[in-house]
Enzyme design. Sequence first.
Site, PDB file in Angstrom:
ATOM      1  N   LYS A  14     -31.757 -41.609 -10.361  1.00  0.00           N
ATOM      2  CA  LYS A  14     -33.139 -42.289  -9.769  1.00  0.00           C
ATOM      3  C   LYS A  14     -34.086 -42.382 -11.078  1.00  0.00           C
ATOM      4  O   LYS A  14     -35.244 -43.324 -11.073  1.00  0.00           O
ATOM      5  CB  LYS A  14     -33.606 -41.498  -8.607  1.00  0.00           C
ATOM      6  CG  LYS A  14     -35.013 -42.276  -7.832  1.00  0.00           C
ATOM      7  CD  LYS A  14     -35.299 -41.206  -6.817  1.00  0.00           C
ATOM      8  CE  LYS A  14     -36.829 -41.653  -6.171  1.00  0.00           C
ATOM      9  NZ  LYS A  14     -37.076 -40.886  -5.225  1.00  0.00           N
ATOM     10  N   HIS A 152       5.248 -68.162  -4.428  1.00  0.00           N
ATOM     11  CA  HIS A 152       3.886 -68.462  -3.664  1.00  0.00           C
ATOM     12  C   HIS A 152       3.664 -67.494  -2.656  1.00  0.00           C
ATOM     13  O   HIS A 152       3.452 -67.966  -1.462  1.00  0.00           O
ATOM     14  CB  HIS A 152       3.910 -69.923  -3.659  1.00  0.00           C
ATOM     15  CG  HIS A 152       3.540 -70.773  -4.690  1.00  0.00           C
ATOM     16  ND1 HIS A 152       2.764 -70.538  -5.542  1.00  0.00           N
ATOM     17  CD2 HIS A 152       4.322 -71.646  -4.945  1.00  0.00           C
ATOM     18  CE1 HIS A 152       2.806 -71.595  -6.442  1.00  0.00           C
ATOM     19  NE2 HIS A 152       3.807 -72.271  -6.060  1.00  0.00           N
TER      20      HIS A 152
END
Length: 389
Positions: A14, A152
Amino acid sequence: IDIGGPTLIRAAAKNFKDVLVVVNPSRYDELISKLKDGVDEGFRRRLAVEAFEHVARYDAVIANYLRKRLTGEKFPRNLTMTFELIQKTRYGENPHQEGAFYRTIPEIGEGCIANSRKLQGKELSYNNILDADAAVECIKEFDEPTAVIIKHATPCGIASSGNIFDAWIKAYETDTYSPFGGVVAFNREVNGELAEDLSKYFLEVIIAPSFSKESLEILGKKKKLRLLEIPSIKRREESICFRSVTGGLLVQDRDVKEINPEEWRVVTRKKPSKEDIKSMVFAVKCVKHVKSNAVVFVKDTHTVAIGGGQTARVDATWIATHKGKEKIKGSIMASDAFFPFRDAIDVAAAAGVKAIVQPGGSIRDKEVVEAAEEHGIIMVFTGQRYFRH
């Protein structure tokens, strides 16, 4: 559960404009260099973001562990998950998309594409990973020596046999066109004989629990071919699975329900033999991994034709019978869901199918069963649907 450590990291992050917080040891050399030459704002921000990510990951792991241990809640109000980057892919599904591959944290013990070991070949692509995952999940259905060919993200050939080489040959013979550029998975070691035959074809990925020294020498000549080793490829665990949608996530139980033919119901006068039931079990295991609407045709324990990904079940049936041609005669057909009309039964009958196994449950079941009786086809209801979207 550490409290003080995460608190210090969060506080430091922070206050990133005045404090450098480092949670990744790989940053040490860069940090030392920056301290000597000057720390820029961008570096401070990157460290702060990494710090918050690190603490969030730690908290997510704790939250998931405690939820499973203390409440057993499967679908909580707030679902917290964390993932770790395995690799960035060259591109996503298509060249204009970016992509990456992540593993779940903590890692699962079950063999999967996320914990596989690449022995050789190019970096896995986004589509390689999808196809490889489909191959691995399908191969886990079978205990006998089995080969699965994926193209696929859907199977184009599956076979179980007394030995792995014969399984490969039978799986390939299902559809000799589609395996080009495909992914193949085995649940037994790839030996020299099998590798010699595999080397004749263009394949993207070969997956197995192990590869013999001889097979590595043979396949090593194809430098771009990817070989993935997954020692615990047979193991399956109960868990939940995820599918992303825009703005959200779908979560459901993973489908690991055992297939039990004792729960099935014969609905025609003609009854299946023990051999037929064995083939039906194999067929159901196969069709549950084919994109819906899906049908497969099998003989013994190998596919002879597969039709999937169609918006009408009759079209999936027509495609499979068209590709299978003479091989359909005397085969057993499995469908992933009920038949809404008798049309697919008529198409299968014209091709010479011997028996059909399907979930049942259509408002036209009576009409469908009558069609089977009319054609002299055995029909069995499983009561279990296997949609795959």
